[in-house]
Scaffold this motif. Structure first.
Motif, short mmCIF file in Angstrom:
data_model
loop_
_atom_site.label_atom_id
_atom_site.label_comp_id
_atom_site.label_asym_id
_atom_site.label_seq_id
_atom_site.Cartn_x
_atom_site.Cartn_y
_atom_site.Cartn_z
N ARG A 4 0.81 -1.22 0.00
CA ARG A 4 0.00 0.00 0.00
C ARG A 4 0.84 1.27 0.00
N ARG A 50 -7.52 1.54 3.07
CA ARG A 50 -7.72 2.60 2.09
C ARG A 50 -6.44 3.37 1.79
N THR A 51 -5.34 2.91 2.41
CA THR A 51 -4.07 3.61 2.22
C THR A 51 -3.52 3.37 0.83
N THR A 52 -3.11 4.45 0.18
CA THR A 52 -2.46 4.40 -1.14
C THR A 52 -1.47 5.55 -1.21
N GLU A 56 -3.73 6.18 7.91
CA GLU A 56 -4.32 6.15 6.57
C GLU A 56 -3.66 7.24 5.74
N ARG A 58 -3.64 8.97 1.90
CA ARG A 58 -4.38 9.09 0.65
C ARG A 58 -3.67 10.11 -0.24
N GLN A 59 -3.60 9.75 -1.52
CA GLN A 59 -2.89 10.61 -2.46
C GLN A 59 -3.72 10.81 -3.71
N ASP A 60 -3.74 12.05 -4.20
CA ASP A 60 -4.34 12.32 -5.49
C ASP A 60 -3.35 13.12 -6.32
#
Length: 549
Positions: free
Chosen positions: A390, A419-421, A463, A465-467
């Motif tokens: 992840r 949900r980790t990315t 957690e 999150r990356q966008d």
């Protein structure tokens, strides 16, 4: 340059003989009083002269008009020897009126009769600048107040023709006579004014001496020069406020550290836009010692001291030291300390595992040894696989592995959310994210470890999150949460989550906020419904301008 003893003695004698500030003020005030008294006396003399000219001018004019209209004088002027017939009349008028002189001239301007016989036969001096003998005139002439009135004929054949001139004079009093003739209370008034002036001068000199703390002008100038040299030679910032929170003094270092304008002196904290923690330290009622404040990317350590005199507040003085580089070094030292703690925790964990394996071998439980080693291997592989699958950034993944071991030693389970990315990041961004994540995880582990029980195990969940434009870090814990009134102050005041309950101030979360803002993001905290807290940090993946806040 050294002076000899003789030169030192001469200099000390000169300093002692130089008049003091109080003495100079007293002399100056005395000079002013004397000038005022002279001016008052001059005004009094001028008023006396004006009164004399007005009153006596009317009197001598009236007498001259009476004589010029006298039929006897007109008749005698037509006689061949008027001085013999007019002399008794003039002497009588002189004695009755009290004037100083009476003179009568014929139509040609030659004196034909006078109370001063030496003037008979001389030419009469006319005071009218136009030279018109038919016009009456009054004014100062040859030191006398004089009135000149023409004598007109009353004969039918020469009616209206000028047949002579009457001049009546009154000696003008001297300055001494005017002073004597002035009000009898003038000397008393001047004496009272002099005494009051002397008393006022003495009181003013004492007041100035008291207000200057007994210092002379040269000493005050020396103190001012030394103060300027000291303030602008310090490596620390200095800010002085009056009791109304207005800036009364700030040196160059203080202006630079607080980003104040050049004209900051005289402005209040509201006008300068200083709010929050910085305002509390600068204008607080209590003296602050080594208070940590984060101001626009700088970590400042501030010390405030109130200034009192005779029980009255004169304001405060605050010194500022820039500890941004020191905080950076502390952060780097913390990372080394964290690595050492990680190695110690892993050593402790491996030692426990080896002791367990050694004990199983000693009691002959060889099958249990194999089972135990397999279970350990599967747990490690599962943890490695969960994190690396992840989190593809090696720096952040290594940090999570290290923090997992530290959390396990404190009986706290560190979980990575499904949900980790997180993809591989730029090295500088990766370092900032690792710093923020490590700080938030440490605070969360501290909070969860304090509230964990056998029936309710402690846990921390991470957690990531990356966008395309940002990275979001969410760290949840099972701790007691954060008091609502401290939800913002833990960042503004530089609290750490552990110290928040103790009321101590640090720079952990303040540094976290500073990094997030430098990266164009923010950090916040909320309480979970099931208990515990969640810290949410956001940072932009785009490069921000140098010095952005």
């Amino acid at each position: 340059m050294r002076c000899g003893k003789g030169e030192e003695v001469i200099m000390s004698v000169r300093l002692r003989t130089r008049p003091t500030l109080a003495g100079q003020m007293l002399v100056l005030q005395l000079a002013i009083v004397i000038v005022v008294l002279v001016a008052v006396a001059a005004v009094s003399l001028a008023q006396s002269a004006a009164t004399f000219n007005r009153v006596e001018g009317r009197r001598v004019t009236l007498l001259a008009e009476q004589l010029s209209s006298s039929p006897a004088l007109r008749f005698n002027l037509r006689n061949p020897a008027p001085e013999e017939t007019l002399a008794p009349t003039l002497q009588t008028s002189l004695a009755q009126s009290g004037v100083s002189s009476i003179t009568v001239a014929d139509s040609g301007g030659k004196v034909v009769a006078a109370t001063n016989p030496t003037l008979i036969g001389t030419d009469l001096t006319y005071g009218d600048p136009s030279g018109d003998k038919r016009r009456g005139w009054s004014g100062q002439l040859n030191g006398e107040l004089v009135a000149q009135v023409p004598v007109l004929s009353d004969q039918q054949e020469t009616l209206g023709d000028q047949i002579g001139t009457v001049m009546v004079g009154e000696h003008s009093p001297s300055v001494l006579q005017r002073l004597r003739g002035a009000s009898s209370y003038l000397a008393i008034y001047l004496g009272i004014a002099c005494v009051l002036g002397l008393l006022g001068s003495w009181l003013l000199a004492r007041r100035i001496k008291r207000q200057t703390l007994g210092l002379e002008p040269r000493e005050i100038a020396g103190l001012a020069e030394h103060r300027e040299a000291m303030l602008y030679g310090l490596a620390e910032g200095v800010v002085a406020l009056d009791p109304h929170s207005r800036v009364t003094l700030v040196n160059d270092v203080g202006r630079r550290l607080l980003d104040l304008p050049e004209d900051a002196v005289g402005k209040s904290l509201n006008e300068l836009g200083i709010e929050g923690r910085l305002r509390e330290v600068l204008s607080g009622d209590d003296e602050a010692r080594d208070a940590v404040v984060v101001r626009r990317g700088r970590v400042l350590v501030m010390n405030r001291m109130s200034v009192l005199k005779d029980g009255r507040s004169l304001g405060s003085v605050t010194t500022l030291r820039d500890r941004t580089e020191l905080a950076q070094l502390e952060r780097e030292l913390g990372s080394f300390r964290s690595s050492a703690e990680l190695l110690r925790a892993q050593t402790h964990e491996f030692a426990n595992q080896l002791h367990t394996i050694s004990g199983l071998i000693q009691i002959g439980e060889y099958d249990e040894v194999v089972t135990y080693v397999g279970a350990l291997n599967r747990y490690r592989e599962s943890l490695d696989l969960t994190v690396t699958r992840r989190v593809h950034d090696t720096t952040v993944a290594a940090l999570l592995m290290a923090k997992s071991s530290l959390a396990a030693e404190r009986r706290v389970e560190l979980r990575v959310s499904e949900r980790t990315t997180l993809l591989r990041l730029d090295p500088s961004l990766s370092a900032d994210i690792a710093t923020v994540l490590g700080n938030l995880v440490d605070n969360a582990v501290d909070a969860a470890a304090q509230s964990g029980t056998p029936l309710s195990p402690a846990w921390v969940e991470v957690e990531l999150r990356q966008d395309a434009a940002s990275v979001e870090i969410v760290v949840r814990d099972s701790g007691p949460g954060v008091a609502p009134e401290l939800a913002q102050e833990v960042f503004a005041h530089g609290f750490t989550t552990k110290a928040a309950a103790e009321g101590e101030r640090g720079i952990g979360l303040a540094m976290t906020r500073m990094i997030c803002r430098r990266r164009g993001g923010e950090v916040a905290v909320t309480n979970l419904d099931e208990g515990g807290a969640a810290f949410i940090a956001r940072m932009s993946t785009q490069r921000t301008p140098e010095g952005a806040r």
